[in-house]
Write a protein that holds these residues in place. Sequence first.
Motif, mmCIF file in Angstrom:
data_model
loop_
_atom_site.group_PDB
_atom_site.id
_atom_site.type_symbol
_atom_site.label_atom_id
_atom_site.label_comp_id
_atom_site.label_asym_id
_atom_site.label_seq_id
_atom_site.Cartn_x
_atom_site.Cartn_y
_atom_site.Cartn_z
ATOM 1 N N PRO A 159 0.812 -1.222 0.000
ATOM 2 C CA PRO A 159 0.000 0.000 0.000
ATOM 3 C C PRO A 159 0.837 1.260 0.000
ATOM 4 N N GLN A 160 2.137 1.142 0.330
ATOM 5 C CA GLN A 160 2.989 2.316 0.337
ATOM 6 C C GLN A 160 3.870 2.389 -0.916
ATOM 7 N N ALA A 161 3.642 1.469 -1.858
ATOM 8 C CA ALA A 161 4.396 1.525 -3.106
ATOM 9 C C ALA A 161 4.102 2.847 -3.807
ATOM 10 N N GLY A 162 5.143 3.464 -4.316
ATOM 11 C CA GLY A 162 4.975 4.741 -4.996
ATOM 12 C C GLY A 162 5.157 5.940 -4.102
ATOM 13 N N VAL A 181 8.240 13.489 -6.841
ATOM 14 C CA VAL A 181 6.975 14.219 -6.948
ATOM 15 C C VAL A 181 6.306 14.319 -5.579
ATOM 16 N N TRP A 182 6.333 13.209 -4.833
ATOM 17 C CA TRP A 182 5.762 13.203 -3.469
ATOM 18 C C TRP A 182 6.434 14.267 -2.607
ATOM 19 N N GLU A 199 5.766 22.000 -1.085
ATOM 20 C CA GLU A 199 4.858 23.085 -1.432
ATOM 21 C C GLU A 199 4.071 23.542 -0.197
ATOM 22 N N VAL A 200 3.807 22.611 0.712
ATOM 23 C CA VAL A 200 3.085 22.927 1.948
ATOM 24 C C VAL A 200 4.030 23.526 2.983
#
Length: 218
Positions: free
Chosen positions: A47-50, A55-56, A62-63
Amino acid sequence: MPWSCDRTGFPVLELPALKLGVHLLPVAKAQFERFLAAPVRQPLGSPQAGLYGDVWYEKLLEVSPRVTPHAARITDVEAMFMAGVLPAEINRFAGWLGDGFDLPTTETWREVDAAIRDEPLSADEVAALRSDSALHRQARAAIDAIVRLRDPATWGQLMMLEGGLLEWVRTGPQTLGGLGRPQSDFQKMILNPQRDAPVRPVREGRYKYFGFRLVRPM
């Protein structure tokens, strides 16, 4: 106050009375970046692939834009630390650190806060901490920035337990919230984390005032 360093070279205070180690500082961007740079084998279908790609990280920045310790000011010192991160994104970092690191529960965070917040901090202790050969240079620079900007008189002030981020804590088996005392210029929120319930975001998303600090059993 005894301490050791985690695998990134950032300090962990040892609290024998609580049978806990706790990160001296909220997890820093420079600290998390050592994890991002490490080769990690990700099982297919995880579920944590990627997660954790360029980009992440760009979206997270940006925050909460990155600031170096040398450039940090009193108004943006929080930007040295991992803010805007979501709880699900912390798990693999904690596992990579090893030694049982995890987010604290509400009760554990409050115990650490009560034990350390008002503990006097001497110049000799700061000098001893800075001179630890196991300390990563980025950890030393972050400590120097806090000393320069905040002139801490207690361990709690050095740890940014006051005037820092809201820190993710486990409020139940599947629920989380934030505890801390942000400075009003950063987030206009009056909070007594020893009394008030952990803050939960009003909607899903990244918030610049949510960071985290990990604990481990001793």
